[in-house]
Design a protein around this motif. Structure first.
Motif, PDB file in Angstrom:
ATOM      1  N   GLY A 158      95.529 -98.279  25.160  1.00 12.89           N
ATOM      2  CA  GLY A 158      95.220 -98.166  26.572  1.00 12.89           C
ATOM      3  C   GLY A 158      95.102 -96.738  27.057  1.00 12.89           C
ATOM      4  O   GLY A 158      94.391 -96.461  28.030  1.00 12.89           O
ATOM      5  N   ASN A 159      95.775 -95.797  26.385  1.00  8.80           N
ATOM      6  CA  ASN A 159      95.710 -94.392  26.810  1.00  8.80           C
ATOM      7  C   ASN A 159      94.552 -93.641  26.171  1.00  8.80           C
ATOM      8  O   ASN A 159      94.425 -92.426  26.333  1.00  8.80           O
ATOM      9  N   GLY A 160      93.713 -94.362  25.403  1.00 10.83           N
ATOM     10  CA  GLY A 160      92.546 -93.743  24.800  1.00 10.83           C
ATOM     11  C   GLY A 160      92.737 -93.257  23.382  1.00 10.83           C
ATOM     12  O   GLY A 160      91.763 -92.927  22.701  1.00 10.83           O
ATOM     13  N   SER A 161      93.957 -93.181  22.888  1.00 10.90           N
ATOM     14  CA  SER A 161      94.173 -92.761  21.503  1.00 10.90           C
ATOM     15  C   SER A 161      93.751 -93.881  20.560  1.00 10.90           C
ATOM     16  O   SER A 161      93.720 -95.055  20.929  1.00 10.90           O
ATOM     17  N   THR A 162      93.409 -93.511  19.336  1.00  9.47           N
ATOM     18  CA  THR A 162      92.895 -94.484  18.373  1.00  9.47           C
ATOM     19  C   THR A 162      93.688 -94.438  17.077  1.00  9.47           C
ATOM     20  O   THR A 162      94.349 -93.443  16.763  1.00  9.47           O
ATOM     21  N   ALA A 163      93.592 -95.519  16.331  1.00 16.38           N
ATOM     22  CA  ALA A 163      94.225 -95.599  15.013  1.00 16.38           C
ATOM     23  C   ALA A 163      93.421 -96.563  14.155  1.00 16.38           C
ATOM     24  O   ALA A 163      92.936 -97.589  14.642  1.00 16.38           O
ATOM     25  N   GLU A 164      93.261 -96.219  12.894  1.00 15.58           N
ATOM     26  CA  GLU A 164      92.577 -97.127  11.975  1.00 15.58           C
ATOM     27  C   GLU A 164      93.556 -98.202  11.515  1.00 15.58           C
ATOM     28  O   GLU A 164      94.735 -97.938  11.274  1.00 15.58           O
ATOM     29  N   VAL A 165      93.071 -99.408  11.389  1.00 18.60           N
ATOM     30  CA  VAL A 165      93.893-100.517  10.924  1.00 18.60           C
ATOM     31  C   VAL A 165      93.058-101.352   9.964  1.00 18.60           C
ATOM     32  O   VAL A 165      91.848-101.513  10.150  1.00 18.60           O
ATOM     33  N   ALA A 166      93.697-101.842   8.909  1.00 21.44           N
ATOM     34  CA  ALA A 166      93.021-102.671   7.914  1.00 21.44           C
ATOM     35  C   ALA A 166      93.775-103.979   7.757  1.00 21.44           C
ATOM     36  O   ALA A 166      95.004-104.027   7.896  1.00 21.44           O
ATOM     37  N   ASP A 167      93.042-105.041   7.462  1.00 21.74           N
ATOM     38  CA  ASP A 167      93.680-106.347   7.277  1.00 21.74           C
ATOM     39  C   ASP A 167      94.829-106.271   6.278  1.00 21.74           C
ATOM     40  O   ASP A 167      95.886-106.855   6.490  1.00 21.74           O
TER      41      ASP A 167
END
Length: 513
Positions: A95-104
């Protein structure tokens, strides 16, 4: 909206999509994509150790040695667990605009590294883990004793991949499915794969006294931080011989290994940090402790090839099939029959035969063997067939596989239903069974028995007489595990020498009475 989150799939099966995720609605179940969220940061790299050394530059001698620092290469520890890469990758936007990669396959990247590190503290032996796609897997348990699949969305494997898993487990490997946040989607997919890999085996709930709950820490009660009002652990599996070949955790384990909870998934069900770490360390110890037994029990064919016709003039080891885990120690009967042939003049068939009372003709057998690890129930046609077998001078040996209390209760219930009004009584030391071949007045037991009953030094068998002879023999401690001579950690059983002598005596008694 400030509280919305965006999931962007960036890799997978050629799919590119954008999914906007808001808070979970209070009145409906979360969709499958709502479970694909990061549950922990990437694992920290191992510290690089630097050692001082002397270096000589490529100059004509004499040259002044120059001090330099160089990395010290440490020997790589043996690989114990492989984390299988599957599914898709995505970018998750908070919600604050930061991102993170996530994998199944890697929602909590530090889970495997952390549980192996914690296990090393307990074992004082290092083990390594690595990640790889199933397409690069050799299928050899010696190289990779355990495969770990975890995630939250539906996991799917094709027929070839399922065949690879089946062959791997039958050779002694172990597969673990961890629904890392308690997702019903991953759990359903894992069950589908398990049932396809082993259609002949039911998925069993591990009983409370199973070794996996007690290898290094007793896991009698646990805590789930939210969404489940229970204090009992819940693990399921498929037994291959005496061990769990495929383990399914319906509720999340991996985040606890990385000392984390699951705040981003409202419907998550998972073990708290203390409970999950106890189970995880026990799992590592179980995989190490039962690896050799798994490979030994895998040497014979585990399924099929047991129904061959037996020679009518030889003693035949006939084993009862039932709905539970009936084939506890593959290969053990053959090992005992070799000893019986070498120790006596009895004509012995080395082929183990499986029979289904109520369906197969039992009239050609003088001996039947029944064992198990957990609950089973004989139907009335099976009971009637066994009563007829006992009335016609047959002997039935019932063995408590691994000596589990759960099977002990089931065995006594089924014996009472088989012979209403009859009562199991301890065989006295003077019973002729104890001198049928070897004179047995003392027995040695595994450490688990000695710890619980320090003064036990004698064989423990119970029996029921039918028409004046003992026809039902029950061993509350595992006798069959002794015949293979393997280590079975936490099994309540006879040591190999004592159990083998007792087994030979029981066979001879059955053949001559």
């Amino acid at each position: 909206m400030a509280n919305e989150r965006t999931l962007t799939v960036i890799a997978g099966m050629g799919l590119l999509c954008f999914i906007t995720l808001g808070p979970f609605p209070a009145d409906c179940r979360a969709g499958e994509d709502d479970w694909l969220r990061p549950l922990g940061p990437p694992p920290q790299a191992a510290p690089r150790r630097i050692s001082g050394g002397e270096g000589v530059p490529p100059l004509p001698l004499p040259a002044t040695p120059l001090r330099r620092s160089e990395r010290k290469r440490e020997p790589k520890p043996p690989t114990l667990i492989g984390k299988v890469m599957w599914g898709e990758k995505a970018m998750f936007t908070y919600g604050n605009g930061s991102t993170a990669e996530v994998a199944d396959w890697n929602q909590c990247p530090g889970d495997l590294q952390q549980i192996l590190r914690k296990s090393q503290w307990r074992f004082e032996l290092p083990y390594a883990g690595e990640a790889f796609p199933l397409s690069e897997f050799s299928g050899e348990p010696e190289a990779m004793p355990v495969l770990l699949f975890n995630g939250s969305r539906t996991i799917k494997l094709d027929a070839r991949q399922i065949a690879v898993l089946r062959a791997y487990v039958l050779r002694g490997g172990m597969v673990v499915f961890d629904s890392i946040a308690g997702s019903p989607y991953f759990y359903a997919g894992a069950r589908t794969i398990t049932e396809a890999a082993f259609p002949e085996c039911a998925i069993r709930t591990l009983p409370p006294d199973h070794p996996l709950y007690h290898m290094l820490a007793d896991v009698d009660t646990v805590r789930y931080p939210k969404n489940l009002d229970s204090d009992k652990p819940f693990l399921e599996g498929v037994y291959v011989g005496s061990r769990v070949g495929i383990l399914l955790s319906k509720y999340g384990l991996g985040c606890s290994w990385d000392d984390r909870e699951v705040p981003l998934i409202q419907e998550a069900i998972y073990y708290d940090v203390e409970s999950g770490n106890k189970i995880g360390i026990n799992l590592v110890a179980y995989a190490v402790g039962y690896a050799a037994a798994g490979r030994e029990e895998a040497k014979p064919e585990l399924f099929g090839a047991l129904d061959e016709q037996h020679p009518t003039d030889e003693f035949v080891f006939a084993q009862v099939e039932h709905e539970g885990a009936w084939n506890v120690h593959p290969g053990a009967a053959s090992a005992l029959l070799v000893q019986l042939r070498q120790s006596t003049a009895l004509k012995v068939s080395l082929k183990r035969v499986s029979v289904k009372p109520g369906q197969d003709d039992l009239s050609g057998y003088s001996f039947l063997y029944l064992t198990g690890l957990d609950d089973f129930r004989l139907d009335e046609s099976s009971r009637a067939a066994l009563r007829g077998f006992l009335k016609h001078s047959g002997t039935l040996l019932i063995n408590n596989g691994l000596g589990l209390r759960s099977f002990d209760a089931v065995a006594r219930r089924e014996i009472a239903a088989l012979l209403p009004g009859a009562r199991l009584v301890p065989l006295p030391p003077t019973h002729p069974l104890y001198t049928a071949v070897f004179k047995i007045d003392r027995s040695r037991y595994t450490p688990a028995v000695v710890k619980a009953t320090p003064d036990i030094t004698y064989p423990v068998l119970e029996g029921i007489e039918v028409d004046g002879d003992v026809r039902v023999i029950y061993s509350p401690y595992d006798i069959e595990s002794a015949w293979l001579g393997c280590e079975y950690p936490l099994a309540r059983a006879y040591e190999p020498y004592s159990g083998t002598q007792l087994g030979v005596n029981i066979m001879m008694y059955a053949a001559t009475h």
